[in-house]
Design a protein around this motif. Structure first.
Motif: not given
Length: 334
Positions: A80-95
């Motif tokens: 079994v060859a597993v490849s992964k792909k991630t997707k960021t739905n909502s980033g956060i801006d932090i001060i």
């Protein structure tokens, strides 16, 4: 073959391998019935030292190996060859709005408040790989040390280089919060957060903290406030030795405007924390890290390489070899 990605689709068939010892035992006890017998009064004059005749059990072994290969093929081994792909739905801006007034050198945290904060803040940045972070510093006034950026190395270097004496004396909480709000007002992130840390009371600056709080609320900026300092007395810097340049310390009552910090947090749907030692400071940033999680979707793609055909061909080959040997080399001994 990469064994870490190897699996059996039907592993239940492997239980049939337990039958092989029984088959081997049955063949052992039935071996004499597979050979024609001739009864004679004496075997003198017969030579029974043929090497080929002693190899006859190889036929049984080939049959067992063929059966084992068939069982393994039924279990359907595959890679079994597993490849992964991630997707960021909502980033956060932090001060991170950090108080750098002289009182941050108080020694109720080890080695002092500012150095303890640096260590915890850098660790916090390391755990936010998908967010943008900026640094605002304030004392009697405020300014942006690092604009919002996704470059964590810049942010960590800025934190590590923080020191007191950059700004006029005092604690301008309103200006520190206002600078953070100003940096986030143009942000398009779905979530905007300010982590405001101070160890005193608002006694400087020309921006009222409640005015800055109202602006944060209108812009949907969540503010987490942290009051840093022990309960009771602490060693505070009060003068500098003109000859050595070293700071002199004396015991002084810790004063933190907790009521104001609670108001700011409540009005912006944030939360107020009190850090009285190094461990509680670390736990506060751990909690904020857990509360403000970036939503990430992970997609996995599976590629299966079936290996059962190899065992089928192996079993056929073993059975053919047994058939050929049985009808050629061992024919006169059967």
């Amino acid at each position: 073959m990469n064994w870490s990605n190897f699996e059996f689709y039907n592993p239940e068939f492997l239980w049939l391998l337990l039958v092989l010892p029984l088959v081997a035992a049955w063949q052992f006890f039935m071996r004499k019935k597979d050979t024609a017998l001739l009864t004679i009064p004496s075997i003198k004059g017969f030579k029974t030292t043929s090497f080929v005749s002693k190899l006859k059990p190889v036929l049984y072994l080939l049959r067992l190996l063929a059966l084992a290969a068939i069982i393994i093929a039924l279990a359907r081994p595959r890679n079994v060859a597993v490849s992964k792909k991630t997707k960021t739905n909502s980033g956060i801006d932090i001060i991170m709005a950090i108080d750098v007034s002289a009182s941050m050198l108080a020694r109720d945290l080890k080695p002092n408040r500012l150095e303890a904060l640096k260590k915890v803040a850098i660790d916090f940045v390391d755990r936010r790989p998908n967010d943008r972070i900026g640094i605002v510093v304030y004392a009697g006034e405020s300014f942006t040390q690092t604009p919002i950026t996704s470059d964590k190395n810049i942010v960590k270097r800025t934190i590590s280089e923080l020191q007191w004496g950059q700004l006029d004396g005092g604690t301008a909480i309103g200006m520190g919060l206002g600078s953070g709000v100003n940096r986030l007002k143009e942000s398009t992130a779905k979530s905007k957060v300010i982590i405001l840390l101070t160890d005193g009371v608002n006694n400087a600056g020309n921006i009222d903290p409640r005015t800055a709080t109202e602006l944060a609320r209108e812009l949907e900026i969540k503010v987490y406030t942290i009051g840093i300092g022990t309960n009771g007395m602490a060693d505070f810097p009060w003068s500098k030795d003109p000859r050595t340049g070293k700071l002199n310390f004396r015991k002084q009552q810790v004063e933190i405007d907790e009521k104001l910090l609670q108001e700011i947090a409540t009005a912006t749907d944030g939360k107020y924390f009190r850090a009285t030692d190094n461990q509680s400071l670390k736990e506060i940033y751990d909690e904020i890290d857990a509360l403000e999680k970036t939503k990430i979707e992970e997609f996995k793609y599976y590629n299966y390489q079936e290996k059962f055909r190899v065992f089928i061909f192996l079993s056929i080959g073993l059975l053919l070899l047994e058939f050929v040997l049985k009808n050629t080399l061992f024919k006169s001994f059967l």
